[in-house]
Scaffold this motif. Structure first.
Motif, PDB file in Angstrom:
ATOM      1  N   GLY A 148       0.780  -1.247   0.000  1.00 45.78           N
ATOM      2  CA  GLY A 148       0.000   0.000   0.000  1.00 45.78           C
ATOM      3  C   GLY A 148       0.801   1.280   0.000  1.00 45.78           C
ATOM      4  O   GLY A 148       0.250   2.356   0.221  1.00 45.78           O
ATOM      5  N   LEU A 149       2.124   1.210  -0.255  1.00 44.46           N
ATOM      6  CA  LEU A 149       2.920   2.440  -0.263  1.00 44.46           C
ATOM      7  C   LEU A 149       2.824   3.178  -1.598  1.00 44.46           C
ATOM      8  O   LEU A 149       3.123   4.364  -1.678  1.00 44.46           O
ATOM      9  CB  LEU A 149       4.394   2.134   0.044  1.00 44.46           C
ATOM     10  N   GLY A 150       2.400   2.450  -2.641  1.00 45.54           N
ATOM     11  CA  GLY A 150       2.239   3.094  -3.954  1.00 45.54           C
ATOM     12  C   GLY A 150       1.235   4.230  -3.887  1.00 45.54           C
ATOM     13  O   GLY A 150       1.445   5.309  -4.447  1.00 45.54           O
ATOM     14  N   GLU A 151       0.124   3.996  -3.124  1.00 53.89           N
ATOM     15  CA  GLU A 151      -0.920   5.038  -2.997  1.00 53.89           C
ATOM     16  C   GLU A 151      -0.406   6.248  -2.220  1.00 53.89           C
ATOM     17  O   GLU A 151      -0.833   7.370  -2.437  1.00 53.89           O
ATOM     18  CB  GLU A 151      -2.160   4.482  -2.268  1.00 53.89           C
ATOM     19  N   VAL A 152       0.511   6.006  -1.279  1.00 57.23           N
ATOM     20  CA  VAL A 152       1.060   7.110  -0.467  1.00 57.23           C
ATOM     21  C   VAL A 152       1.984   7.971  -1.320  1.00 57.23           C
ATOM     22  O   VAL A 152       2.025   9.197  -1.188  1.00 57.23           O
ATOM     23  CB  VAL A 152       1.835   6.542   0.760  1.00 57.23           C
ATOM     24  N   GLY A 153       2.732   7.311  -2.238  1.00 60.48           N
ATOM     25  CA  GLY A 153       3.679   8.041  -3.094  1.00 60.48           C
ATOM     26  C   GLY A 153       5.102   7.839  -2.609  1.00 60.48           C
ATOM     27  O   GLY A 153       5.427   8.213  -1.469  1.00 60.48           O
ATOM     28  N   LEU A 154       5.951   7.229  -3.452  1.00 59.43           N
ATOM     29  CA  LEU A 154       7.309   6.892  -3.020  1.00 59.43           C
ATOM     30  C   LEU A 154       8.205   8.120  -2.886  1.00 59.43           C
ATOM     31  O   LEU A 154       9.297   8.031  -2.332  1.00 59.43           O
ATOM     32  CB  LEU A 154       7.944   5.884  -3.995  1.00 59.43           C
ATOM     33  N   GLU A 193      -6.830  -4.731   5.467  1.00 63.65           N
ATOM     34  CA  GLU A 193      -7.165  -6.098   5.041  1.00 63.65           C
ATOM     35  C   GLU A 193      -6.430  -6.557   3.782  1.00 63.65           C
ATOM     36  O   GLU A 193      -5.827  -7.623   3.760  1.00 63.65           O
ATOM     37  CB  GLU A 193      -8.673  -6.204   4.787  1.00 63.65           C
ATOM     38  N   GLU A 194      -6.493  -5.739   2.722  1.00 63.81           N
ATOM     39  CA  GLU A 194      -5.925  -6.224   1.455  1.00 63.81           C
ATOM     40  C   GLU A 194      -4.411  -6.380   1.545  1.00 63.81           C
ATOM     41  O   GLU A 194      -3.823  -7.246   0.893  1.00 63.81           O
ATOM     42  CB  GLU A 194      -6.304  -5.300   0.289  1.00 63.81           C
ATOM     43  N   HIS A 195      -3.766  -5.574   2.398  1.00 61.79           N
ATOM     44  CA  HIS A 195      -2.316  -5.692   2.515  1.00 61.79           C
ATOM     45  C   HIS A 195      -1.925  -6.865   3.424  1.00 61.79           C
ATOM     46  O   HIS A 195      -0.852  -7.450   3.256  1.00 61.79           O
ATOM     47  CB  HIS A 195      -1.729  -4.363   3.010  1.00 61.79           C
ATOM     48  N   ILE A 196      -2.815  -7.227   4.362  1.00 54.90           N
ATOM     49  CA  ILE A 196      -2.591  -8.445   5.157  1.00 54.90           C
ATOM     50  C   ILE A 196      -2.682  -9.662   4.226  1.00 54.90           C
ATOM     51  O   ILE A 196      -1.884 -10.596   4.333  1.00 54.90           O
ATOM     52  CB  ILE A 196      -3.602  -8.556   6.321  1.00 54.90           C
ATOM     53  N   VAL A 197      -3.634  -9.621   3.295  1.00 52.39           N
ATOM     54  CA  VAL A 197      -3.777 -10.722   2.311  1.00 52.39           C
ATOM     55  C   VAL A 197      -2.494 -10.834   1.482  1.00 52.39           C
ATOM     56  O   VAL A 197      -1.974 -11.929   1.249  1.00 52.39           O
ATOM     57  CB  VAL A 197      -5.007 -10.475   1.397  1.00 52.39           C
ATOM     58  N   TRP A 198      -1.970  -9.671   1.033  1.00 52.63           N
ATOM     59  CA  TRP A 198      -0.739  -9.684   0.225  1.00 52.63           C
ATOM     60  C   TRP A 198       0.435 -10.246   1.040  1.00 52.63           C
ATOM     61  O   TRP A 198       1.181 -11.094   0.557  1.00 52.63           O
ATOM     62  CB  TRP A 198      -0.410  -8.262  -0.255  1.00 52.63           C
ATOM     63  N   MET A 356      -7.671   2.271   3.538  1.00 48.71           N
ATOM     64  CA  MET A 356      -6.205   2.345   3.522  1.00 48.71           C
ATOM     65  C   MET A 356      -5.657   3.093   4.728  1.00 48.71           C
ATOM     66  O   MET A 356      -6.256   4.078   5.158  1.00 48.71           O
ATOM     67  CB  MET A 356      -5.717   3.092   2.277  1.00 48.71           C
ATOM     68  N   ASN A 357      -4.497   2.656   5.216  1.00 46.80           N
ATOM     69  CA  ASN A 357      -3.805   3.442   6.239  1.00 46.80           C
ATOM     70  C   ASN A 357      -3.386   4.769   5.640  1.00 46.80           C
ATOM     71  O   ASN A 357      -2.988   4.843   4.492  1.00 46.80           O
ATOM     72  CB  ASN A 357      -2.551   2.704   6.718  1.00 46.80           C
ATOM     73  N   GLY A 358      -3.469   5.832   6.449  1.00 44.05           N
ATOM     74  CA  GLY A 358      -3.040   7.149   5.976  1.00 44.05           C
ATOM     75  C   GLY A 358      -4.123   7.890   5.229  1.00 44.05           C
ATOM     76  O   GLY A 358      -3.947   9.035   4.817  1.00 44.05           O
ATOM     77  N   ILE A 359      -5.288   7.238   5.040  1.00 42.19           N
ATOM     78  CA  ILE A 359      -6.354   7.898   4.289  1.00 42.19           C
ATOM     79  C   ILE A 359      -7.207   8.776   5.196  1.00 42.19           C
ATOM     80  O   ILE A 359      -8.016   9.562   4.747  1.00 42.19           O
ATOM     81  CB  ILE A 359      -7.211   6.857   3.541  1.00 42.19           C
ATOM     82  N   GLY A 360      -7.027   8.611   6.523  1.00 44.79           N
ATOM     83  CA  GLY A 360      -7.692   9.561   7.421  1.00 44.79           C
ATOM     84  C   GLY A 360      -8.690   8.967   8.384  1.00 44.79           C
ATOM     85  O   GLY A 360      -9.578   9.670   8.862  1.00 44.79           O
ATOM     86  N   LYS A 361      -8.576   7.681   8.727  1.00 47.43           N
ATOM     87  CA  LYS A 361      -9.546   7.084   9.654  1.00 47.43           C
ATOM     88  C   LYS A 361      -9.424   7.721  11.043  1.00 47.43           C
ATOM     89  O   LYS A 361     -10.408   8.133  11.637  1.00 47.43           O
ATOM     90  CB  LYS A 361      -9.350   5.563   9.736  1.00 47.43           C
ATOM     91  N   SER A 362      -8.175   7.778  11.565  1.00 46.57           N
ATOM     92  CA  SER A 362      -7.970   8.396  12.895  1.00 46.57           C
ATOM     93  C   SER A 362      -8.294   9.885  12.843  1.00 46.57           C
ATOM     94  O   SER A 362      -8.870  10.442  13.785  1.00 46.57           O
ATOM     95  CB  SER A 362      -6.523   8.195  13.360  1.00 46.57           C
ATOM     96  N   THR A 363      -7.930  10.540  11.728  1.00 45.27           N
ATOM     97  CA  THR A 363      -8.225  11.977  11.565  1.00 45.27           C
ATOM     98  C   THR A 363      -9.732  12.201  11.590  1.00 45.27           C
ATOM     99  O   THR A 363     -10.219  13.158  12.207  1.00 45.27           O
ATOM    100  CB  THR A 363      -7.641  12.497  10.229  1.00 45.27           C
TER     101      THR A 363
END
Length: 516
Positions: A148-154, A193-198, A356-363
């Motif tokens: 899932g780091l691709g969505e964050v931006g390398l 979830e999807e990254h745990i599957v990966w 996704m992590n970093g998408i703002g759930k805690s925010t």
């Protein structure tokens, strides 16, 4: 690959490991399991030489390369994600620099030197090609996307990342290094979830050995073929997955209980015979021989019962019909994280948030509760709300003991009442009198849950409550959420935990239309 012999370790009077042995064979996929605070992370720190044991030997294979992801790993500031990930191939980049320096020397080399330089550069070139050096960026992209780091931006600076994203970067770097032994301490905690599957698929296909600490039962079942159980300072090896361990451990416990009860009965009979017959001349010999049997007998200890946590949330008076309503709400800090959000939560609903992590759930949670300013738009909270909020992580600088931490928040309680409340959450006297910052992740989570349970609430907001919690504590928490009469908003990455206790699942990715 690794042999641990007769290792003992303790903190003060507390015994963590007592004369334990362990072995890791080539290709074994091992899960280290046990209740919170039993010493799993301490064991990992001992085998990776971060902590010196009080006694015992640790022998690694001379050919082993070890990669360790622990709960407290850090990233160097001022680097992008890509910089950190390319660091996994540092030795290859150094070889390339060596080769380029040789090419520079060729302009002034003699024939003899030229021949030697050409041989050396050809050798380095072969090594780099065989190691996949020229496809490094494609490999980085593949593993980074998988977690899932691709969505964050390398190209993002690591300073700007959330705790979960930082863990992903460290895990990705570790997988790219492909060590002969991988050591992972709760790797699924910050994965969705999807990254745990990966990661599950990746570890299933992993040809080398790994040691994994996790409380995620489906993940262990899918990835591990040997279980080491740590309990009361002892380490026991079981062949098979977690379900098989549970079955065999149950049999072992019943056998120990049965052996203890048989011995108690046998000792009672022998002692009774000795008492009745030692004074009589005719039977004194028989009494003495039975006394010798008693003296030589190795006395079994009653199998220790673990403190089991019991959780329950206290219900406050009912809130108004709508818990909250949003009006064109936009989340964000300096830049917007989302598009405009218009949604509402009704009294009595139990909702799980995923995405996704970093998408703002805690925010989102913090903005809804008014703990953080909205980037734009507004949140209208309902009337008569009594909120219970569980934060994802506790402060690393909390020097209070667990007892003081709870007492400071509830000063009207007596010392006994605070101790009783903490004990109900599965914490022993040692935990209660320890500073929160030295407790394990699971123990610290139980302290935060304890504070929540002493309050009358009608709106329960839980941010990743299952992170660090052991299997028994998770089961108990699930039961408490089910029985709670109020409204629940829960962030969690374990569908098997929330699927049968919530009315609906909100995927942040759907109603935020990704990060803007």
């Amino acid at each position: 690959m690794l042999v641990v012999e007769n290792v003992s370790h303790g903190f003060g009077a507390r015994v963590i490991l007592e004369n334990v042995s362990f072995r890791l064979k080539k290709g074994e996929h091992i899960a280290l399991v046990g209740a919170n605070g039993e010493g799993k992370s301490s064991f990992l720190n001992i085998i990776t030489k971060k902590l010196m044991p009080d006694a015992g030997n640790i022998k690694w294979s001379s050919r082993a390369t070890v990669g360790y992801l622990d709960q407290h790993s850090v990233l160097e500031k001022g680097n992008t994600i890509k910089d950190i990930l390319r660091g996994a191939f540092k030795h290859m980049f150094e070889l390339e620099q060596e080769m380029l320096a040789m090419y520079d020397k060729m302009g002034e080399a003699s024939d003899e030197e030229m021949t030697k330089l050409l041989e050396e550069t050809a050798e380095i070139q072969t090594i780099l090609e065989n190691s996949g050096f020229y496809t490094i960026d494609a490999k980085i992209q593949e593993v980074a996307n998988g977690l899932g780091l691709g969505e964050v931006g390398l190209d993002r600076d690591v300073d700007d990342l959330s705790g979960g994203q930082r863990t992903k970067v460290l895990l990705t770097k570790l997988l790219l290094e492909s060590p002969t032994i991988l050591i992972l301490d709760e790797p699924t905690n910050h994965l969705d979830e999807e990254h745990i599957v990966w990661l599950t698929r990746y570890l299933q296909d992993y040809e080398n050995s790994f040691i994994l600490v996790s409380h995620d039962v489906p993940f262990i079942n899918d990835t591990c073929n040997v279980i080491y159980h740590i309990e009361n300072g002892e380490l026991t090896r079981y062949k098979g997955n977690y379900d098989e361990f549970v079955r065999l451990n149950e049999i072992k416990k019943k056998q120990e209980e049965s052996a203890y009860e048989r011995q108690v009965e046998e000792r009672r009979k022998l002692e009774d015979f000795v008492q009745r017959n030692k004074a009589r001349v005719a039977t004194r010999g028989m009494a003495n021989s039975r006394q010798k049997v008693l003296d030589k007998m190795e006395v079994l200890e009653r199998p220790k019962e673990k403190i089991k946590p019991t959780f329950n949330f206290r219900n406050a008076r009912a809130a108004s019909r709508f818990i909250f309503q949003t009006d064109n709400l936009v989340l964000g800090y300096n830049d917007p994280l989302t598009k405009q959000l218009n949604f509402q939560l009704e009294r009595g609903q139990k909702i799980a948030l995923k995405g996704m992590n970093g998408i703002g759930k805690s925010t989102l949670l913090r903005t809804l509760l008014g703990m953080q300013k909205a980037f734009d738009g507004a949140v209208q909270l309902g009337d008569y709300l009594e909120v219970g909020y569980f934060e994802q992580e506790s402060s690393k600088d909390n020097y209070n003991t667990a007892l003081d931490d709870v007492w400071n928040e509830y000063p009207v309680l007596t010392n006994y009442e605070v101790r009783q409340a903490l004990a109900k959450c599965g914490l022993s006297n040692e935990h209660i009198t320890s500073q929160v910052r030295v407790l394990s992740g699971g123990e610290a989570a139980k302290v935060r849950l304890c504070k929540l349970m002493l309050k009358d609430i009608n709106f329960l907001v839980l941010d990743e409550p299952t992170n660090h919690l052991d299997v028994e504590a998770k089961d108990e928490l699930k039961k408490a959420i089910k029985e709670f009469k109020g409204t629940v908003l829960l962030v969690c990455h374990e569908p098997e935990f929330y699927s049968d206790i919530v009315d609906d699942v909100w995927n942040i990715e759907d109603f935020t239309t990704k990060i803007v």
